[in-house]
Design a protein around this motif. Sequence first.
Motif, PDB file in Angstrom:
ATOM      1  N   ARG A  15      10.777   2.672  -1.299  1.00 42.95           N
ATOM      2  CA  ARG A  15      10.275   1.534  -2.072  1.00 42.95           C
ATOM      3  C   ARG A  15      10.831   1.640  -3.486  1.00 42.95           C
ATOM      4  NH1 ARG A  15       4.487  -1.171  -1.571  1.00 42.95           N
ATOM      5  NH2 ARG A  15       4.670  -2.638  -3.282  1.00 42.95           N
ATOM      6  N   VAL A  68       8.079  -7.206  -3.681  1.00 43.36           N
ATOM      7  CA  VAL A  68       8.262  -5.821  -3.228  1.00 43.36           C
ATOM      8  C   VAL A  68       9.728  -5.646  -2.876  1.00 43.36           C
ATOM      9  CG1 VAL A  68       7.599  -4.060  -1.548  1.00 43.36           C
ATOM     10  CG2 VAL A  68       5.935  -5.794  -2.235  1.00 43.36           C
ATOM     11  N   TRP A  70      12.819  -2.646  -1.530  1.00 42.02           N
ATOM     12  CA  TRP A  70      13.161  -1.338  -0.968  1.00 42.02           C
ATOM     13  C   TRP A  70      14.619  -1.086  -1.277  1.00 42.02           C
ATOM     14  CZ3 TRP A  70      10.394  -5.137   1.189  1.00 42.02           C
ATOM     15  CH2 TRP A  70       9.061  -4.846   1.495  1.00 42.02           C
ATOM     16  N   HIS A 124      11.004  -3.043   7.107  1.00 43.32           N
ATOM     17  CA  HIS A 124      10.125  -2.882   5.940  1.00 43.32           C
ATOM     18  C   HIS A 124       9.652  -4.244   5.433  1.00 43.32           C
ATOM     19  CE1 HIS A 124      10.238   1.431   5.174  1.00 43.32           C
ATOM     20  NE2 HIS A 124      11.543   1.420   5.375  1.00 43.32           N
ATOM     21  N   GLN A 128       5.769  -5.521   5.582  1.00 41.57           N
ATOM     22  CA  GLN A 128       5.064  -5.833   4.336  1.00 41.57           C
ATOM     23  C   GLN A 128       4.568  -7.282   4.340  1.00 41.57           C
ATOM     24  OE1 GLN A 128       3.382  -5.163   0.650  1.00 41.57           O
ATOM     25  NE2 GLN A 128       4.269  -3.654   2.011  1.00 41.57           N
ATOM     26  N   GLU A 131       1.490  -7.328   6.402  1.00 39.63           N
ATOM     27  CA  GLU A 131       0.389  -6.698   5.671  1.00 39.63           C
ATOM     28  C   GLU A 131      -0.184  -7.626   4.617  1.00 39.63           C
ATOM     29  OE1 GLU A 131       1.527  -2.885   4.071  1.00 39.63           O
ATOM     30  OE2 GLU A 131       2.057  -2.116   6.067  1.00 39.63           O
ATOM     31  N   ARG A 132       0.653  -8.479   4.055  1.00 37.30           N
ATOM     32  CA  ARG A 132       0.203  -9.422   3.030  1.00 37.30           C
ATOM     33  C   ARG A 132      -0.360 -10.711   3.633  1.00 37.30           C
ATOM     34  NH1 ARG A 132       3.105  -8.825  -2.475  1.00 37.30           N
ATOM     35  NH2 ARG A 132       3.282  -6.578  -2.558  1.00 37.30           N
TER      36      ARG A 132
END
Length: 183
Positions: A15, A68, A70, A124, A128, A131-132
Amino acid sequence: MTSAPPEHDAVRIRRAGADDAAALALAGAATFLETFAGILDGPDIVAHCRNQHAVELYDGWLADPQCVAWLAETVHGAAPVGYALIAPPKLPLADLRADDLELKRIYLLSRFHGGGVGRELMRHAVEQARERGAGRLLLGVYAGNARALAFYARNGFGQVGERRFQVGANVYQDAILALELGA
């Protein structure tokens, strides 16, 4: 039988943090140049990279809790070779939804294509987004970039729209793609 990549090509993904803006900007500009040299006009590429891959732009994304990123970097020497970044969507779609997220950037130097790094960056980003609570992950891609379009299709993305995308003094056609994330 596939062989392992040479040790100097080994890549790790982590990240990105606030101090990674310069590395992201460098990887973004390098991959944009590598991908579009000979396709787009050189002065347009330079102007685009100066504006769209400025360190300050990445500073802003990395400081924004809605974004976000990575960073893919070599294991030996930590050289930046690619990255993925998700953010709130800024795409011209009539059906843009409150739970959409945009895969703003996913870039990887061609030397590292085919080894699973791109697939891992995508994993990734998708993880994410889920997850959001995103219902869709959107992205824009140059309609003439067959390799990228094939990569996105393999990852479940389908076309949901188009946009005109300016690079330097010229305007190009982009495809807008979406991955339905489901519940």
